[in-house]
Design an enzyme around this catalytic site. Structure first.
Site, PDB file in Angstrom:
ATOM      1  N   GLU A  67       0.827  -1.207   0.000  1.00 58.54           N
ATOM      2  CA  GLU A  67       0.000   0.000   0.000  1.00 58.54           C
ATOM      3  C   GLU A  67       0.862   1.257   0.000  1.00 58.54           C
ATOM      4  O   GLU A  67       0.607   2.211  -0.745  1.00 58.54           O
ATOM      5  CB  GLU A  67      -0.920   0.024   1.226  1.00 58.54           C
ATOM      6  N   CYS A  74      -2.677  -3.048   7.465  1.00 60.18           N
ATOM      7  CA  CYS A  74      -2.273  -2.968   8.867  1.00 60.18           C
ATOM      8  C   CYS A  74      -2.515  -1.551   9.373  1.00 60.18           C
ATOM      9  O   CYS A  74      -2.958  -0.666   8.635  1.00 60.18           O
ATOM     10  CB  CYS A  74      -0.800  -3.343   9.010  1.00 60.18           C
ATOM     11  N   CYS A  94      -0.521   1.142   7.327  1.00 63.00           N
ATOM     12  CA  CYS A  94      -1.046   1.426   5.999  1.00 63.00           C
ATOM     13  C   CYS A  94      -2.444   2.049   6.068  1.00 63.00           C
ATOM     14  O   CYS A  94      -2.779   2.903   5.240  1.00 63.00           O
ATOM     15  CB  CYS A  94      -1.066   0.148   5.172  1.00 63.00           C
TER      16      CYS A  94
END
Length: 340
Positions: free
Chosen positions: A60, A88, A91
């Site tokens: 990302e 996560c 990101c």
């Protein structure tokens, strides 16, 4: 009831999956991402923390950085981020900071997912921007890419733990008795991430390890000993065996021997050399492996090795898996000859 997703979301997630496969070929956890604006992909990225030595180099983040450069603005408020795995916390936070209109992900991440699995940053109404989140697009295919990757890694790790016959992956020195092989110049390493525990071999004639070497790469039907003359010279020379060739370990699974994997091993090996190599010398047939190298390349022609010396590292047909696989792949990747 299975959630229905739009053809547009499915199509862009398929593109993100291609990025995930690129990551897997490089030995990275297979996660891919694309950034879409007005129905067009403007940037893509895949996991690369191992390759770049960067803990933030998630798919990302790499895609966001590329998109921001394309647009000329760190605000991506008219864009959609597609990623194969639930983002996560890092990101997700970056996506919120970039003001994405939407984030669309494939498989859920029960350990670190921050879009609903462990926590949901996007649902926090105190954050001054709200991003729409859609999950589960091509979830099975995205999850399968991860499962296949980790199953292969576990199998390789298990292989390394199980005692092997001396000749299972590598050729014993006894096979070279009576042959003109400079075994005293042999060096080995299994530390490169792409090797996944396999042992890499090279000859190194340098008396001073602080001298920048010339690196020589074998052809499809040869191995590092083909550069015996260069190794006997006063020039600083390293002659490398790719996995499956010469004195390097020889995995017998055909699927392991992909162009991208061999290219990544070579890239990591060259980057590990300090000081950096002066140049790489290789037969032109190996060109598809060398397209991403930031290193001068000298195309060389070599004489054929005597049959006994050429075949010495390959006591059985299984040991020839690497040369056979790369011969097929590289010859298929070569451009067609020009018509006269």
């Amino acid at each position: 009831m299975t959630q229905q997703h739009s053809p547009e979301d499915i199509g862009f997630m398929q593109l993100a999956l291609r990025q995930a496969h690129i990551a897997a070929d490089a030995g990275e956890v297979p996660v891919g991402a694309v950034v879409v604006r007005a129905g067009q992909v403007i940037a893509c990225g895949h996991n690369a923390p191992l390759t770049r030595h960067d803990p933030t180099a998630h798919a990302e983040v790499n895609a966001m950085r590329a998109a921001a450069q394309v647009i000329g603005n760190y605000r991506l408020d008219d864009c959609t981020l597609y990623v194969t795995l639930e983002p996560c916390a890092m990101c997700s936070g970056a996506a919120l900071h970039a003001r994405f209109k939407r984030v669309v992900f494939g498989a859920t991440e029960p350990k670190t997912g921050a879009a609903g699995s462990v926590l949901n940053l996007f649902a926090n109404e105190q954050i001054n921007h709200q991003t729409q989140v859609t999950g589960g697009v091509l979830a099975d295919a995205c999850a399968r890419a991860l499962q296949d990757f980790f199953e292969q890694r576990r199998a390789q790790q298990q292989l390394c733990k199980v005692p092997l016959r001396e000749d299972a992956l590598r050729t014993p020195d006894s096979a070279f008795v009576g042959q003109d092989v400079p075994l005293t110049l042999s060096c080995f390493s299994a530390d490169l991430p792409a090797l996944k525990g396999l042992r890499l071999h090279w000859f190194d004639n340098r008396q001073d390890a602080q001298v920048a070497p010339h690196v020589y790469l074998h052809g499809l039907d040869d191995w590092s000993v083909q550069y015996a003359a260069q190794l006997q010279s006063t020039a600083p020379v390293i002659a490398l065996d790719l996995p499956g060739f010469g004195l390097s370990d020889k995995p017998k699974k055909l699927a392991m021997h992909r162009i991208a994997w061999h290219a990544q091993v070579l890239h990591e090996f060259l980057n590990s050399l300090q000081p950096a190599p002066v140049a790489l010398h290789a037969p032109r047939v190996m060109a598809p492996l060398l397209t991403q190298l930031a290193l001068p390349i000298d195309w060389v022609e070599t004489s054929a090795l005597p049959a006994a010396l050429r075949d010495a590292p390959y006591p059985d047909r299984g040991h020839l898996t690497g040369p056979r696989a790369l011969s097929t792949l590289l010859l298929a990747a070569a451009p067609p000859p020009k018509r006269s």
